[in-house]
Design a protein around this motif. Structure first.
Motif, PDB file in Angstrom:
ATOM      1  N   ALA A 135      45.806  53.348  38.207  1.00  0.00           N
ATOM      2  CA  ALA A 135      46.651  54.190  39.062  1.00  0.00           C
ATOM      3  C   ALA A 135      46.063  54.269  40.472  1.00  0.00           C
ATOM      4  CB  ALA A 135      46.773  55.586  38.453  1.00  0.00           C
ATOM      5  N   ALA A 136      44.706  54.428  40.530  1.00  0.00           N
ATOM      6  CA  ALA A 136      44.044  54.491  41.842  1.00  0.00           C
ATOM      7  C   ALA A 136      44.231  53.165  42.596  1.00  0.00           C
ATOM      8  CB  ALA A 136      42.562  54.793  41.670  1.00  0.00           C
ATOM      9  N   SER A 137      44.154  52.056  41.844  1.00  0.00           N
ATOM     10  CA  SER A 137      44.341  50.742  42.466  1.00  0.00           C
ATOM     11  C   SER A 137      45.754  50.600  43.002  1.00  0.00           C
ATOM     12  CB  SER A 137      44.078  49.628  41.454  1.00  0.00           C
ATOM     13  OG  SER A 137      42.766  49.724  41.004  1.00  0.00           O
ATOM     14  N   ALA A 138      46.725  51.102  42.237  1.00  0.00           N
ATOM     15  CA  ALA A 138      48.117  51.026  42.683  1.00  0.00           C
ATOM     16  C   ALA A 138      48.298  51.823  43.966  1.00  0.00           C
ATOM     17  CB  ALA A 138      49.038  51.541  41.593  1.00  0.00           C
ATOM     18  N   LEU A 139      47.657  52.998  43.999  1.00  0.00           N
ATOM     19  CA  LEU A 139      47.746  53.831  45.198  1.00  0.00           C
ATOM     20  C   LEU A 139      47.095  53.116  46.379  1.00  0.00           C
ATOM     21  CD1 LEU A 139      48.621  56.705  46.132  1.00  0.00           C
ATOM     22  CD2 LEU A 139      46.266  57.413  45.748  1.00  0.00           C
ATOM     23  N   LEU A 140      45.930  52.525  46.107  1.00  0.00           N
ATOM     24  CA  LEU A 140      45.235  51.783  47.164  1.00  0.00           C
ATOM     25  C   LEU A 140      46.068  50.591  47.625  1.00  0.00           C
ATOM     26  CD1 LEU A 140      41.539  51.864  46.003  1.00  0.00           C
ATOM     27  CD2 LEU A 140      42.410  52.666  48.183  1.00  0.00           C
ATOM     28  N   ALA A 141      46.758  49.971  46.674  1.00  0.00           N
ATOM     29  CA  ALA A 141      47.608  48.833  47.034  1.00  0.00           C
ATOM     30  C   ALA A 141      48.703  49.283  47.995  1.00  0.00           C
ATOM     31  CB  ALA A 141      48.216  48.212  45.781  1.00  0.00           C
ATOM     32  N   VAL A 142      49.264  50.453  47.739  1.00  0.00           N
ATOM     33  CA  VAL A 142      50.307  50.979  48.632  1.00  0.00           C
ATOM     34  C   VAL A 142      49.707  51.256  50.013  1.00  0.00           C
ATOM     35  CG1 VAL A 142      51.873  52.923  49.028  1.00  0.00           C
ATOM     36  CG2 VAL A 142      51.687  51.930  46.755  1.00  0.00           C
ATOM     37  N   ILE A 143      48.487  51.840  50.007  1.00  0.00           N
ATOM     38  CA  ILE A 143      47.828  52.136  51.291  1.00  0.00           C
ATOM     39  C   ILE A 143      47.547  50.834  52.037  1.00  0.00           C
ATOM     40  CG2 ILE A 143      45.698  53.049  52.334  1.00  0.00           C
ATOM     41  CD1 ILE A 143      45.715  55.147  50.036  1.00  0.00           C
ATOM     42  N   VAL A 144      47.072  49.834  51.277  1.00  0.00           N
ATOM     43  CA  VAL A 144      46.791  48.527  51.893  1.00  0.00           C
ATOM     44  C   VAL A 144      48.079  47.933  52.450  1.00  0.00           C
ATOM     45  CG1 VAL A 144      46.158  46.130  51.362  1.00  0.00           C
ATOM     46  CG2 VAL A 144      44.721  48.001  50.586  1.00  0.00           C
ATOM     47  N   LEU A 145      49.149  48.041  51.675  1.00  0.00           N
ATOM     48  CA  LEU A 145      50.444  47.514  52.121  1.00  0.00           C
ATOM     49  C   LEU A 145      50.843  48.166  53.450  1.00  0.00           C
ATOM     50  CD1 LEU A 145      53.426  46.848  49.872  1.00  0.00           C
ATOM     51  CD2 LEU A 145      53.845  48.177  51.882  1.00  0.00           C
ATOM     52  N   LEU A 146      50.731  49.490  53.508  1.00  0.00           N
ATOM     53  CA  LEU A 146      51.100  50.193  54.738  1.00  0.00           C
ATOM     54  C   LEU A 146      50.165  49.801  55.882  1.00  0.00           C
ATOM     55  CD1 LEU A 146      51.901  53.730  53.273  1.00  0.00           C
ATOM     56  CD2 LEU A 146      53.514  51.988  54.016  1.00  0.00           C
ATOM     57  N   SER A 147      48.862  49.646  55.549  1.00  0.00           N
ATOM     58  CA  SER A 147      47.899  49.253  56.583  1.00  0.00           C
ATOM     59  C   SER A 147      48.242  47.885  57.139  1.00  0.00           C
ATOM     60  CB  SER A 147      46.478  49.201  56.018  1.00  0.00           C
ATOM     61  OG  SER A 147      46.177  50.389  55.397  1.00  0.00           O
ATOM     62  N   VAL A 148      48.550  46.955  56.227  1.00  0.00           N
ATOM     63  CA  VAL A 148      48.868  45.593  56.671  1.00  0.00           C
ATOM     64  C   VAL A 148      50.112  45.618  57.545  1.00  0.00           C
ATOM     65  CG1 VAL A 148      49.574  43.296  55.904  1.00  0.00           C
ATOM     66  CG2 VAL A 148      47.763  44.483  54.704  1.00  0.00           C
ATOM     67  N   LEU A 149      51.121  46.377  57.097  1.00  0.00           N
ATOM     68  CA  LEU A 149      52.357  46.450  57.886  1.00  0.00           C
ATOM     69  C   LEU A 149      52.054  47.014  59.272  1.00  0.00           C
ATOM     70  CD1 LEU A 149      55.023  47.753  55.337  1.00  0.00           C
ATOM     71  CD2 LEU A 149      54.732  45.437  56.185  1.00  0.00           C
TER      72      LEU A 149
END
Lengths: 266, 295
Positions: free
Chosen positions: B171-185
């Motif tokens: 779950a933490a990884s999924a959250l981090l993935a979303v944060i990474v996605l937003l960061s990349v965008l």
């Protein structure tokens, strides 16, 4: 009205990929302005019901005071601006009604030259010219050949590797002209192309446009430099009070430069 | 679709070279974002290995009632020896259990004062690693019904806790993935908009000569895609370096503690991260340039 040898060639305008035109398209004027209105501020229109017809193969000077609408007119032509009212027919198609996706195809039929050259200074001369053909997706071998020819026509043979930014004003304008003609457009628009050049260079550049025109290209040359108008016996359209007035019809190509002596009623 | 003609790739290469400082900064920012995701994935990967290891811990303690006789014990030992999957059976008397605790876990002698019932006799069994949780549960169910057996400990609760930990990690990884996605965008989008501003003259010229939106955007999309991929590669290299340092210093202790050898991200995960970076970079560049310079 000048008639070039190229009139006999079948005329195939392409405003959109795959578009087909009938033979009658060749008989139409290349440009028609019908009751064109354009204003940037309410109550202060730049163009007020302008009407004008330009036939294929003509060389027309657009002149008028600063702010008369010369540049606006050209911007309307290549759809950098939209008319408020009226129609501009380029090869029989209403420019204002073109979709966003069709605008690039319109521009591929129009070569543009500007006072400030609009070159990418970090690119080489070759790259600045070649981009017109790269956009069309032509093979590199063909691009190299045609860019070489265009540079030769404007007197920059062998200068292809030079960065555009280090060239003189006159040379930069020649590069801009080469870029405008390399795609063999139907119409060449020049917006004060000599505005940043000294008088002799201005005459040289005008001569270059004349040579291009002799190849059959329709040329619209916007300038407020009366000297240029007086040394060339071309049709002159004055923009005044938002309307176009023909003040002089074009005549046959003069025998030599500077032999035209006609006081313009400007 | 991206136009991958030579003119486009040349323009992208030229853009990358001309704006290399901007791109390096962007790649570094993306690496930092990706390192968080990669670290989370690394933890999850290793927790899963630990969970798998402990799910097949292969041990169970059968606590005997106080009144169990030596005959009961022997009967039970014989019965267990015949159960499929049980590899060893070992009896620990109450006294042995007390001795074991007081010598290893009771330096102050507190446990020694506890009554004998606190250290019940037990039979310790080793179970083959191929025995499933369901199989072990079935055996335990049968054992609990025997009269001499008080309780059976299979260490299932440990496995359950680890499973919960893994689920939390995912779950933490999924959250981090979303944060990474937003960061990349955000990072790639901003970088591309900035690059577009710096290359405004180029875009203006392209527009004038009849370039389509796709042609204008294509090099920026390639640059964004490269940034994303390089950001992910940078993160993997950074994390790999950290992993090697930690692994070399704590190798034995970690293996002893976890019961498994710590491992780095599996290569499909690493490749997937690079692909994700490239895809996100391209998307971010494309979205960032929705409104191109109009001429």
């Amino acid at each position: 009205m000048p008639v070039s040898d190229d009139e006999s060639r079948p005329f195939r305008p392409k405003l959109r990929a795959g578009a087909r035109f009938g033979a009658e398209a060749a008989q139409r004027p290349i440009l028609m302005f019908e009751d064109v209105y354009k204003s940037y501020r309410p109550g202060a229109p730049v163009l007020r019901g302008m009407n004008l017809v330009i036939e294929r193969g003509e060389f027309v000077f657009f002149t008028g005071a600063s702010g008369a609408g010369k540049s606006t007119l050209l911007r309307l032509l290549y759809r950098a601006e939209m008319v408020d009212e009226g129609r501009i027919l380029f090869m029989g198609r209403d420019v204002a009604r073109l979709t966003h996706d069709s605008i690039p195809f319109l521009r591929r039929n129009i070569g543009c030259v500007f006072q400030d050259f609009k070159l990418v200074e970090s690119w080489s001369v070759y790259e600045n010219v070649a981009i017109t053909l790269e956009v069309l997706g032509l093979p590199q071998r063909l691009i190299r050949a045609r860019v070489g020819e265009a540079l030769e026509r404007v007197g920059l043979n062998g200068r292809g590797h030079d960065p555009a930014g280090v060239l003189s004003g006159g040379e930069q304008q020649r590069v801009a002209i080469a870029r405008a003609i390399v795609g063999e457009p139907a119409l060449l628009l020049a917006d004060e192309p000599t505005g940043n050049l000294d008088p002799q260079l201005a005459i040289d550049i005008l001569g270059l446009f004349e040579e291009i025109h002799e190849g059959g290209t329709t040329v619209i040359f916007a300038t407020h430099d009366r000297t240029l108008l007086e040394i060339r016996p071309r049709r002159v359209v004055v923009l005044d009070a938002g309307k176009a007035m023909d003040v002089r019809a074009g005549v046959a190509t003069p025998e030599k430069d500077g032999d035209f002596d006609n006081e313009l009623p400007l | 679709m991206i136009d991958l003609s030579s003119a486009t790739t040349r323009r992208a290469k030229r853009g990358l070279l001309r704006e290399w400082r901007l791109h390096v900064l962007s790649v570094f920012s993306l690496s930092v974002a990706f390192v968080c995701l990669a670290a989370a994935l690394l933890v999850v990967t290793n927790l899963q290995a630990v969970e798998k290891r402990w799910a097949h811990a292969g041990r169970a303690s059968i606590y005997l009632k106080d009144d169990a006789t030596s005959g009961d014990v022997q009967q039970l030992k014989d019965a267990l020896s015949k159960v499929q999957g049980v590899t060893a059976v070992h009896y620990v008397s109450s006294g042995q259990a007390r001795e074991s605790f007081t010598t290893t876990d009771d330096p102050n002698g507190v446990l020694a004062s506890l009554p004998a019932e606190a250290f019940p006799a037990s039979i310790e069994i080793d179970v083959a690693s191929d025995v499933t949780d369901d199989g072990l549960t079935e055996v335990v169910g049968k054992l609990r019904k025997l009269p001499a057996v008080d309780d059976v400990e299979t260490y299932q609760s440990w496995t359950d806790r680890l499973a919960r930990l893994v689920r939390g990690g995912v779950a933490a990884s999924a959250l981090l993935a979303v944060i990474v996605l937003l960061s990349v965008l955000a990072v790639v989008g901003s970088t591309m908009r900035f690059a577009l501003q710096r290359r405004r003259a180029e875009v203006e010229v392209l527009r004038l000569v009849g370039a389509t939106d796709r042609f204008v955007k294509a090099p920026f999309v390639i640059e964004g895609s490269l940034q994303g991929a390089l950001g992910a590669i940078g993160a993997i290299i950074l994390l790999g370096a950290l992993f090697i340092i930690v692994h070399s210093r704590l190798d034995g202790e970690l293996a002893l503690l976890l019961g498994v050898e710590p491992s780095f991200l599996p290569w499909p995960v690493a490749v997937g991260m690079v692909a994700l970076g490239a895809m996100l970079g391209a998307t971010a560049a494309s979205l960032g340039l929705r409104k191109l310079v109009h001429v």
